[in-house]
Design a protein around this motif. Structure first.
Motif, PDB file in Angstrom:
ATOM      1  N   LEU A  27      -1.155 -38.715   9.257  1.00 31.08           N
ATOM      2  CA  LEU A  27       0.172 -38.222   9.621  1.00 31.08           C
ATOM      3  C   LEU A  27       0.245 -36.703   9.496  1.00 31.08           C
ATOM      4  CD1 LEU A  27       2.964 -39.187  10.533  1.00 31.08           C
ATOM      5  CD2 LEU A  27       3.567 -39.512   8.131  1.00 31.08           C
ATOM      6  N   GLU A  28      -0.322 -36.168   8.426  1.00 30.05           N
ATOM      7  CA  GLU A  28      -0.328 -34.712   8.264  1.00 30.05           C
ATOM      8  C   GLU A  28      -1.184 -34.024   9.331  1.00 30.05           C
ATOM      9  OE1 GLU A  28       1.286 -32.520   6.811  1.00 30.05           O
ATOM     10  OE2 GLU A  28       2.314 -33.454   5.130  1.00 30.05           O
ATOM     11  N   TRP A  29      -2.276 -34.641   9.731  1.00 24.96           N
ATOM     12  CA  TRP A  29      -3.076 -34.087  10.828  1.00 24.96           C
ATOM     13  C   TRP A  29      -2.216 -33.922  12.077  1.00 24.96           C
ATOM     14  CZ3 TRP A  29      -7.221 -31.631  12.431  1.00 24.96           C
ATOM     15  CH2 TRP A  29      -8.377 -31.588  11.654  1.00 24.96           C
ATOM     16  N   ALA A  30      -1.435 -34.954  12.391  1.00 28.33           N
ATOM     17  CA  ALA A  30      -0.616 -34.934  13.610  1.00 28.33           C
ATOM     18  C   ALA A  30       0.444 -33.841  13.555  1.00 28.33           C
ATOM     19  CB  ALA A  30       0.034 -36.299  13.818  1.00 28.33           C
ATOM     20  N   LEU A  31       0.888 -33.480  12.352  1.00 31.55           N
ATOM     21  CA  LEU A  31       1.916 -32.457  12.209  1.00 31.55           C
ATOM     22  C   LEU A  31       1.331 -31.057  12.026  1.00 31.55           C
ATOM     23  CD1 LEU A  31       4.273 -34.507   9.904  1.00 31.55           C
ATOM     24  CD2 LEU A  31       4.757 -33.820  12.242  1.00 31.55           C
ATOM     25  N   MET A  32       0.206 -30.954  11.339  1.00 33.11           N
ATOM     26  CA  MET A  32      -0.391 -29.654  11.085  1.00 33.11           C
ATOM     27  C   MET A  32      -1.187 -29.120  12.273  1.00 33.11           C
ATOM     28  SD  MET A  32      -1.707 -30.235   7.133  1.00 33.11           S
ATOM     29  CE  MET A  32      -2.513 -28.630   6.991  1.00 33.11           C
ATOM     30  N   TYR A  33      -1.914 -30.006  12.934  1.00 38.96           N
ATOM     31  CA  TYR A  33      -2.810 -29.577  14.014  1.00 38.96           C
ATOM     32  C   TYR A  33      -2.689 -30.497  15.237  1.00 38.96           C
ATOM     33  CZ  TYR A  33      -4.817 -26.679  10.362  1.00 38.96           C
ATOM     34  OH  TYR A  33      -4.973 -25.757   9.356  1.00 38.96           O
ATOM     35  N   PRO A  34      -1.514 -30.589  15.824  1.00 44.91           N
ATOM     36  CA  PRO A  34      -1.318 -31.503  16.971  1.00 44.91           C
ATOM     37  C   PRO A  34      -2.175 -31.133  18.181  1.00 44.91           C
ATOM     38  CG  PRO A  34       0.551 -30.016  16.732  1.00 44.91           C
ATOM     39  CD  PRO A  34      -0.277 -29.856  15.498  1.00 44.91           C
ATOM     40  N   GLU A  35      -2.545 -29.865  18.289  1.00 42.33           N
ATOM     41  CA  GLU A  35      -3.347 -29.426  19.429  1.00 42.33           C
ATOM     42  C   GLU A  35      -4.809 -29.858  19.306  1.00 42.33           C
ATOM     43  OE1 GLU A  35      -4.007 -26.432  16.223  1.00 42.33           O
ATOM     44  OE2 GLU A  35      -2.286 -27.570  16.980  1.00 42.33           O
ATOM     45  N   ARG A  36      -5.173 -30.425  18.154  1.00 40.19           N
ATOM     46  CA  ARG A  36      -6.574 -30.755  17.918  1.00 40.19           C
ATOM     47  C   ARG A  36      -6.867 -32.245  17.988  1.00 40.19           C
ATOM     48  NH1 ARG A  36      -9.362 -26.388  14.027  1.00 40.19           N
ATOM     49  NH2 ARG A  36     -11.093 -27.739  14.631  1.00 40.19           N
ATOM     50  N   ILE A  37      -5.839 -33.080  18.130  1.00 39.54           N
ATOM     51  CA  ILE A  37      -6.074 -34.526  18.248  1.00 39.54           C
ATOM     52  C   ILE A  37      -5.252 -35.089  19.403  1.00 39.54           C
ATOM     53  CG2 ILE A  37      -6.746 -34.955  15.862  1.00 39.54           C
ATOM     54  CD1 ILE A  37      -3.893 -35.734  15.236  1.00 39.54           C
ATOM     55  N   ASP A  38      -5.866 -36.022  20.145  1.00 34.53           N
ATOM     56  CA  ASP A  38      -5.203 -36.602  21.306  1.00 34.53           C
ATOM     57  C   ASP A  38      -4.310 -37.778  20.938  1.00 34.53           C
ATOM     58  OD1 ASP A  38      -6.485 -34.780  22.993  1.00 34.53           O
ATOM     59  OD2 ASP A  38      -8.221 -36.091  23.260  1.00 34.53           O
ATOM     60  N   SER A  39      -4.592 -38.428  19.802  1.00 34.49           N
ATOM     61  CA  SER A  39      -3.799 -39.600  19.405  1.00 34.49           C
ATOM     62  C   SER A  39      -4.022 -39.874  17.930  1.00 34.49           C
ATOM     63  CB  SER A  39      -4.200 -40.826  20.228  1.00 34.49           C
ATOM     64  OG  SER A  39      -5.598 -41.068  20.125  1.00 34.49           O
ATOM     65  N   ALA A  40      -3.094 -40.637  17.340  1.00 36.40           N
ATOM     66  CA  ALA A  40      -3.175 -40.943  15.913  1.00 36.40           C
ATOM     67  C   ALA A  40      -2.708 -42.372  15.652  1.00 36.40           C
ATOM     68  CB  ALA A  40      -2.321 -39.965  15.103  1.00 36.40           C
ATOM     69  N   CYS A  41      -3.274 -42.981  14.619  1.00 42.04           N
ATOM     70  CA  CYS A  41      -2.858 -44.323  14.202  1.00 42.04           C
ATOM     71  C   CYS A  41      -2.649 -44.300  12.695  1.00 42.04           C
ATOM     72  CB  CYS A  41      -3.912 -45.357  14.582  1.00 42.04           C
ATOM     73  SG  CYS A  41      -3.446 -47.053  14.195  1.00 42.04           S
ATOM     74  N   VAL A  42      -1.398 -44.469  12.294  1.00 41.49           N
ATOM     75  CA  VAL A  42      -0.987 -44.353  10.893  1.00 41.49           C
ATOM     76  C   VAL A  42      -0.771 -45.763  10.340  1.00 41.49           C
ATOM     77  CG1 VAL A  42       0.798 -43.483   9.349  1.00 41.49           C
ATOM     78  CG2 VAL A  42       0.082 -42.116  11.335  1.00 41.49           C
ATOM     79  N   ILE A  43      -1.498 -46.112   9.277  1.00 38.79           N
ATOM     80  CA  ILE A  43      -1.516 -47.488   8.786  1.00 38.79           C
ATOM     81  C   ILE A  43      -1.043 -47.565   7.335  1.00 38.79           C
ATOM     82  CG2 ILE A  43      -2.950 -49.544   8.449  1.00 38.79           C
ATOM     83  CD1 ILE A  43      -4.985 -48.269  10.403  1.00 38.79           C
ATOM     84  N   ALA A  44      -0.063 -48.422   7.087  1.00 37.57           N
ATOM     85  CA  ALA A  44       0.346 -48.796   5.724  1.00 37.57           C
ATOM     86  C   ALA A  44       0.635 -47.602   4.835  1.00 37.57           C
ATOM     87  CB  ALA A  44      -0.718 -49.695   5.082  1.00 37.57           C
TER      88      ALA A  44
END
Length: 374
Positions: A150-167
């Motif tokens: 989740l922090e990856w998606a907020l800190m570096y959104p330009e560096r990942i195409d998609s995210a899956c946050v579990i539990a």
């Protein structure tokens, strides 16, 4: 050209100095990692890289703890994807942590600074930079690994195409901080803790770490599962209903929890347990971003959320909260299981289905949004 370690081999990568969110500096930090499958595509654009984030006492060996979903023909198909996993900063499986050697030649011990989930992500960003990789197709993880995702998606959104946050949740709840602080206290109250400087003394806070694990394990498993397995049965050959209390006379569930404690002591460092548990207490994606709702709404990365219906550590309503507020939701999946929080490790068929769905949606321009049980 990207050069990665041999498949499945634990390899250490130096990432240089890291300044923590709170202002400390970890010089000459190292991140250990493993990978499966061949990297294809551009390190700065479209590629087949999937980053997997492990949970609190996990490690980079995804082939061990997620063996049912990693490999040819499985959800994380290594004929298609290059799967890479790091050992978290502060850990004890090759990355810099309290048990590592300080630049002065001594063990870090109590000098290792408190870190946040954001610090863990920053270390991974530096790690990828050191490999020459600035973009990944997907990042995913459960529990503490979900917090990092989740922090990856907020800190570096330009560096990942998609995210899956579990539990996991958007921030630590008071209940989570309370139970996690009790675990830290169990370790710190062990006389062998020695203020965190027990390394090299020939003693370690094994009893405190085992007690912490017993507390934690009760939050990892479901009440229904434990009661069905053990109920009020005594441990075989023992009688916990005698005239006086005798700690050698146990209920079966006590023996089970003691076994879980011993297993962790054999493979994990108490100092890392304290540091990583504290990082979960500090987990709050709304800090410095205008609060949870504003932070989630600003998330531009297509994100799927997975939760467990019987999870008491990160209850399913917390994943529903994420799904209602994320700015770019792919969907939400519910694992149905009596196992509780650990179902994201134990329910391999359901998880395999959910991850296949996530990867399918991550490659589609017409993703849609769904809410389904597996």
């Amino acid at each position: 050209m990207v050069t990665l370690a041999a498949e499945g081999i634990l390899t250490q990568q130096r990432i240089g100095a890291l300044q923590t969110e709170a202002g400390s500096v970890i010089p000459e930090a190292t991140i250990a990692y493993q990978r499966w499958g061949e990297f294809r595509g551009s390190p700065d654009g479209l590629n087949n890289l999937i980053i997997v984030e492990h949970a609190l006492t996990g490690d980079s060996d995804v082939a061990d703890w997620w063996c049912d979903v990693l490999g040819p023909g499985k959800a994380l198909d290594t004929d298609t994807w290059c799967v890479l996993s790091t050992n978290v900063l502060g850990g004890c499986q090759g990355s810099t942590g309290p048990s590592s050697t300080h630049p002065d030649g001594q063990v870090w011990g109590s000098r290792f600074p408190a870190i946040s989930v954001r610090d863990q992500v920053e270390a991974e960003r530096l790690f990828l930079d050191s490999l020459g990789i600035t973009r990944a197709h997907a990042i995913l993880g459960g529990s503490m690994g979900g917090a990092r995702t989740l922090e990856w998606a907020l800190m570096y959104p330009e560096r990942i195409d998609s995210a899956c946050v579990i539990a996991v949740s958007a921030r630590a709840s008071a209940w989570q901080i309370g139970i996690q602080s009790a675990q830290i206290s169990a370790i710190e109250r062990d006389p062998h803790w020695q203020g965190g400087d027990y390394y090299g003394t020939g003693q370690s806070p094994a009893a405190g770490l085992a007690a912490a694990r017993r507390l934690a394990h009760l939050t990892y498993r479901g009440e229904q599962e434990l009661d069905e397995r053990f109920g009020v049965s005594p441990q075989q050959g023992e009688n916990p209903l005698g005239t006086y209390r005798d700690r050698k006379q146990r209920f079966a569930v006590e023996s089970y929890l003691q076994y879980q404690g011993r297993k962790l002591v054999e493979r994990f460092d108490a100092g890392s347990y304290v540091i990583l548990t504290e990082s979960l207490n500090r987990h709050d994606i709304g800090r410095g971003r205008g609060g949870l709702i504003k932070a989630l709404a600003a998330c531009s990365v297509p994100t799927m959320v997975i939760g467990v219906d019987t999870d008491i550590l990160y209850p399913y309503h917390q994943q529903e909260h994420l799904s209602r507020n994320l700015g770019n939701l792919l969907g939400i999946a519910r694992i149905v299981s009596p196992v509780g929080h650990d179902a994201f490790l134990a329910e391999s068929r359901q998880l395999d289905n959910a991850l296949r769905r996530f990867l399918l949606l991550s490659q589609s321009t017409d993703t849609g949004v769904g809410d389904y049980s597996i």
